[in-house]
Enzyme design. Structure first.
Site, short mmCIF file in Angstrom:
data_model
loop_
_atom_site.label_atom_id
_atom_site.label_comp_id
_atom_site.label_asym_id
_atom_site.label_seq_id
_atom_site.Cartn_x
_atom_site.Cartn_y
_atom_site.Cartn_z
N TYR A 306 0.81 -1.22 0.00
CA TYR A 306 0.00 0.00 0.00
C TYR A 306 0.84 1.27 0.00
CZ TYR A 306 -4.09 -2.91 0.89
OH TYR A 306 -5.09 -3.84 0.78
N SER A 372 -0.61 -9.65 -3.62
CA SER A 372 -1.82 -10.23 -3.05
C SER A 372 -2.81 -9.17 -2.56
CB SER A 372 -1.45 -11.19 -1.92
OG SER A 372 -0.43 -10.65 -1.11
N GLU A 373 -2.34 -7.93 -2.41
CA GLU A 373 -3.24 -6.78 -2.16
C GLU A 373 -2.54 -5.52 -2.62
OE1 GLU A 373 -4.70 -6.11 1.85
OE2 GLU A 373 -5.08 -8.26 2.13
N ASN A 374 -3.34 -4.63 -3.18
CA ASN A 374 -2.92 -3.28 -3.53
C ASN A 374 -4.25 -2.60 -3.82
OD1 ASN A 374 -1.82 -1.72 -6.54
ND2 ASN A 374 -1.10 -1.11 -4.52
#
Length: 470
Positions: A306, A372-374
């Site tokens: 992030y 895996s997340e952004n």
């Protein structure tokens, strides 16, 4: 993987079989908190005693109603170009008392979700722990307790045996440093403990639980892979002055390498161990702990990215009697002119994702990994509603594109990145922030029976996936 404007006018092409999808979690999407035998997690309990700690006093009881709408949601995943999707199995749903009886209604639910995903050409990625300690386990001291480690390993083994014939990608924990920081250092989340040494024990026991779950998975000889999902926040020094550089190195040890090194290299960073030893902050390590960590490296890594962390040398020494915090060894630094997401207060710095990729390539054996997340949380998205009824979130499309340009560069330079998962598929409940910031490709209208509407970004994401590039 050529970069070209030929054919389909794509500038950025991604490798064949690249994973396009999104990530979510059970506690943030399922709702049905007291339905079909599920018992309380720490979130349900905390909300019951301190609802004022949650944005607009919205708790985890209903979240996004995935428990009842998963079939519709999986169709929407297909419509937004998903070939893969990560969620989590809730321990408090599957084994409501933490240990003992398995809840057959939960088994039926997770079986249906997995089967429905596969029937629609979407690879299920399954995570086992997403901040959601069952309250009955927290009453036994949570991750400070060896009994809870054993109970978690039993939960993990139960999941592998029930679902491992179809789920090929498993993850033990999502962002395991967050419960340490939020629950045991900075007083953001329940159990609201401020004690570094207890936090260090929570971290160590989590890594032992992870390694023991990996060991069980390997012994079962299942046709899949297992890893962990870490939120990596690279530390950048204010300047190349040696004191600033040292401060960034120390921040990196605490917030990245504390988990990244043991799960990939099988050991803790020596300089971190030294820092803690000097201050008498090392956790209790039991016989066999270091061996099980050493002998059970992950198959693949999930990377949540992030924002970067920027630091400088400490300007004022910490008060002599203050309980220890990592920030006693460095100061945060606010870089002039940085780009910021005003809704979340986070810096947006896309090229950092490339730096992470190069670091994994060069210092972690080029282990297979994926983003895996952004994602980008925005408050008050309704103000971007198009006259045709959908949210016109061009800012989210731009955010994804700008990050993917750097992912593409990392891929061209040999980083072993297998995919990109956005946080998240549909607007979901986000812990103490509840629904303050929206992250989804799909809007969820809480005032109208959880009505789903694909945003402009969701339509764009489908084209991205179909073209395998943009």
């Amino acid at each position: 993987m050529e970069t070209t404007n030929q054919g389909n006018n794509l500038t950025y092409r991604f490798p064949k079989n690249f994973w396009w999808g999104s990530a979510a979690s059970g506690p943030q999407t399922e709702g049905a908190a007291a339905t079909d035998g599920r018992k309380a997690s720490i979130w349900d309990y905390w909300f019951s005693i301190q609802p004022e700690c949650f944005h607009n006093q919205v708790g985890p009881a209903n979240t996004s109603n995935f428990y009842h709408q998963f079939k519709e949601d999986i169709q929407l995943m297909k419509e937004t170009g998903h070939n893969s999707f990560r969620t989590s199995i809730q321990w408090s749903r599957l084994i409501p008392d933490g240990v003992g009886e398995v809840n057959e209604k939960a088994v039926a639910f997770y079986n249906q979700v997995i089967d429905e995903l596969i029937a629609n050409g979407i690879e299920p990625f399954m995570n086992l722990y997403h901040f959601d300690m069952p309250m009955c386990m927290q009453e036994k001291d949570g991750w400070e307790s060896r009994e809870v480690i054993d109970a978690y390993v039993n939960f993990a083994e139960t999941c592998f045996k029930l679902f491992g014939d179809r789920v090929k990608y498993w993850f033990t924990f999502n962002e395991p440093i967050v419960p340490v920081e939020a629950g045991y250092l900075y007083n953001w989340h329940f159990p609201n403990v401020v004690d570094f040494k207890r936090g260090a024990l929570v971290a160590h026991n989590t890594i032992v639980a992870h390694a023991k779950a990996v060991e069980v998975f390997k012994k079962l000889n299942l046709p899949g892979q297992i890893g962990i999902i870490l939120n990596l926040t690279p530390s950048y020094p204010r300047s190349q002055d040696p004191e600033d550089v040292k401060a960034a190195h120390i921040a990196d040890l605490f917030f990245n390498r504390s988990f990244l090194d043991p799960v990939t290299k099988g050991e803790y960073p020596r300089d971190l161990v030294e820092i803690l030893r000097e201050r008498d902050l090392l956790p209790t390590v039991e016989a066999g702990d270091l061996a099980v960590i050493r002998d059970n490296p992950i198959d693949m890594l999930g990377v949540n990215y992030y924002q970067p962390r920027r630091v400088k040398a400490k300007e004022e020494p910490a008060p002599h009697d203050a309980p220890f915090m990592p920030e006693h060894l460095f100061d945060p630094y606010i870089m002039p002119g940085r780009k910021i997401n005003p809704h979340r207060g986070w810096e947006i710095c896309e090229e950092v994702i490339y730096d992470i990729m190069v670091d994994i390539r060069d210092h972690y054996g080029n282990i297979p990994f994926f983003i895996s997340e952004n994602g980008m949380g925005v408050e008050g998205e309704v103000k971007f509603r198009h006259e045709e009824g959908f949210i016109e979130d061009d800012y989210r499309i731009e955010f994804i594109q700008e990050h993917l340009k750097w992912v593409h560069k990392g891929l061209q330079e040999g980083a072993n990145c297998l995919g990109y998962h956005l946080w998240t598929f549909m607007d979901n409940w986000s812990w103490t922030n509840a629904y303050k910031n929206r992250y989804g490709l799909v809007e969820v209208d809480l005032t109208n029976n959880f009505k789903r509407t694909i945003k402009k970004s969701g339509r764009w994401y489908k084209r991205l996936s179909e073209n395998n590039g943009f």
